[in-house]
Design an enzyme around this catalytic site. Sequence first.
Site, PDB file in Angstrom:
ATOM      1  N   GLU A   1       0.848  -1.196   0.000  1.00  0.00           N
ATOM      2  CA  GLU A   1       0.000   0.000   0.000  1.00  0.00           C
ATOM      3  C   GLU A   1       0.880   1.242   0.000  1.00  0.00           C
ATOM      4  O   GLU A   1       2.017   1.214   0.483  1.00  0.00           O
ATOM      5  CB  GLU A   1      -0.890  -0.034   1.243  1.00  0.00           C
ATOM      6  CG  GLU A   1      -1.924   1.052   1.362  1.00  0.00           C
ATOM      7  CD  GLU A   1      -2.890   0.724   2.501  1.00  0.00           C
ATOM      8  OE1 GLU A   1      -3.937   0.127   2.221  1.00  0.00           O
ATOM      9  OE2 GLU A   1      -2.570   1.053   3.654  1.00  0.00           O
TER      10      GLU A   1
ATOM     11  N   PRO B   1      -9.808   5.818   2.073  1.00  0.00           N
ATOM     12  CA  PRO B   1      -9.874   6.279   0.675  1.00  0.00           C
ATOM     13  C   PRO B   1      -9.011   5.416  -0.243  1.00  0.00           C
ATOM     14  O   PRO B   1      -8.064   5.891  -0.872  1.00  0.00           O
ATOM     15  CB  PRO B   1      -9.343   7.713   0.771  1.00  0.00           C
ATOM     16  CG  PRO B   1      -8.345   7.655   1.887  1.00  0.00           C
ATOM     17  CD  PRO B   1      -8.917   6.676   2.885  1.00  0.00           C
ATOM     18  N   LYS B   2      -9.361   4.147  -0.360  1.00  0.00           N
ATOM     19  CA  LYS B   2      -8.517   3.176  -1.061  1.00  0.00           C
ATOM     20  C   LYS B   2      -8.898   3.060  -2.535  1.00  0.00           C
ATOM     21  O   LYS B   2     -10.081   3.025  -2.881  1.00  0.00           O
ATOM     22  CB  LYS B   2      -8.635   1.801  -0.399  1.00  0.00           C
ATOM     23  CG  LYS B   2      -8.073   1.736   1.015  1.00  0.00           C
ATOM     24  CD  LYS B   2      -8.311   0.359   1.625  1.00  0.00           C
ATOM     25  CE  LYS B   2      -7.804   0.262   3.050  1.00  0.00           C
ATOM     26  NZ  LYS B   2      -6.367   0.025   3.123  1.00  0.00           N
ATOM     27  N   LYS B   3      -7.859   2.967  -3.381  1.00  0.00           N
ATOM     28  CA  LYS B   3      -8.019   2.711  -4.809  1.00  0.00           C
ATOM     29  C   LYS B   3      -7.083   1.577  -5.221  1.00  0.00           C
ATOM     30  O   LYS B   3      -6.014   1.390  -4.627  1.00  0.00           O
ATOM     31  CB  LYS B   3      -7.680   3.958  -5.636  1.00  0.00           C
ATOM     32  CG  LYS B   3      -8.740   5.045  -5.618  1.00  0.00           C
ATOM     33  CD  LYS B   3      -8.367   6.142  -6.614  1.00  0.00           C
ATOM     34  CE  LYS B   3      -9.484   7.152  -6.776  1.00  0.00           C
ATOM     35  NZ  LYS B   3      -9.169   8.147  -7.832  1.00  0.00           N
TER      36      LYS B   3
END
Length: 256
Positions: free
Chosen positions: A71, A109-111
Site C-alpha cells: 500500500e 480512501p482506497k483505490k
Amino acid sequence: MKRAYAMPLTNPSFPPGPYRFFDREYIIITYRTTREALEAVVPAPLEIDEPLVKYEFIRMPDSTGFGDYTETGQVIPVKYKGQHGGYVHSMYLDDDAPIAGGRELWGFPKKLANPKIVHEGEVIVGTLHYGSVLCATGTMGYKHREADHDSVLASLAAPNFLIKIIPHVDGGPRICELVRYYLTDITLKEAWTAPAALDLRPHVMADVAKLPVLDIISAVHFKADLTLGLGEVVHDYLSDHNRLATSTTQPEKIRA
C-alpha cells in the site's frame, strides 16, 4: 439477514475482524508542502498544524483476513479538538479484500493500483504505478541510524481520521462522517532513519502530486506487528446540527 455484515451477502470479500498484521514494513517520508494545497483537501472540523505530509509506502506480507499486499499514500498531520493525529488523504493498494473492507468498514480512501517496495543494494525504493503510469518514487538509504523507538511508537499510537462517504441508492448522500480509529497491540521490531528523496508526478486518478514536495523533513523505516482497530464516528456531516454549524462557519471545508 441477521448474519449479514458485508457485501456480497453470501460471499463477502473480507471476514469479520479483528485484523492483525505481522512484520508490517513502513517507509515514511515526511515532507513540507504548501498550506494552500492542504487547505484545499483537509475537511473541517480538522485543523492543519504545520504544512506537512507523510508519504507512506507499507508492505504487509501477513495479515489476518486481508492477506499479503502493498500500500502507499498520503497522511496529513492534523488536530481534532486539540488532539493531534493524522488525516488519511489517499491510499493505493493491490489487493481486493482490504480495499473492500477498508472502504466499507472505516471509510479508507482506497483505490486499486500497483505500489511496490524493493530493496536495491544500499537503497530502499518505493514506487506507485497507476496502470502503466509511474506516479510516485521514494528512495531511502538502508538503515543508516537507529530511530528513536519511543517517537515511532507514539506516532503509531496516535489517532487517525477518515472521511467515510456512502451514497444513497438515489445518488444523494446517505453517510458522510468523520471517523477516528487507532492502531493497537503494537510491537515495534526495528526502526531506522536515513536520507530520503521523493518524486510525485501528476495523474488524473492518482493525484498525489497535488500536494507538492517543497523539501524533505525526515524519513523513517521500521517493522511492527499491530492490530487495526475498528473506528468511531466523531462528526456526522449530515446531522442537522453539524450541517448548520459547519456551513455557517466554513462552508468551503465541507466541500473539501
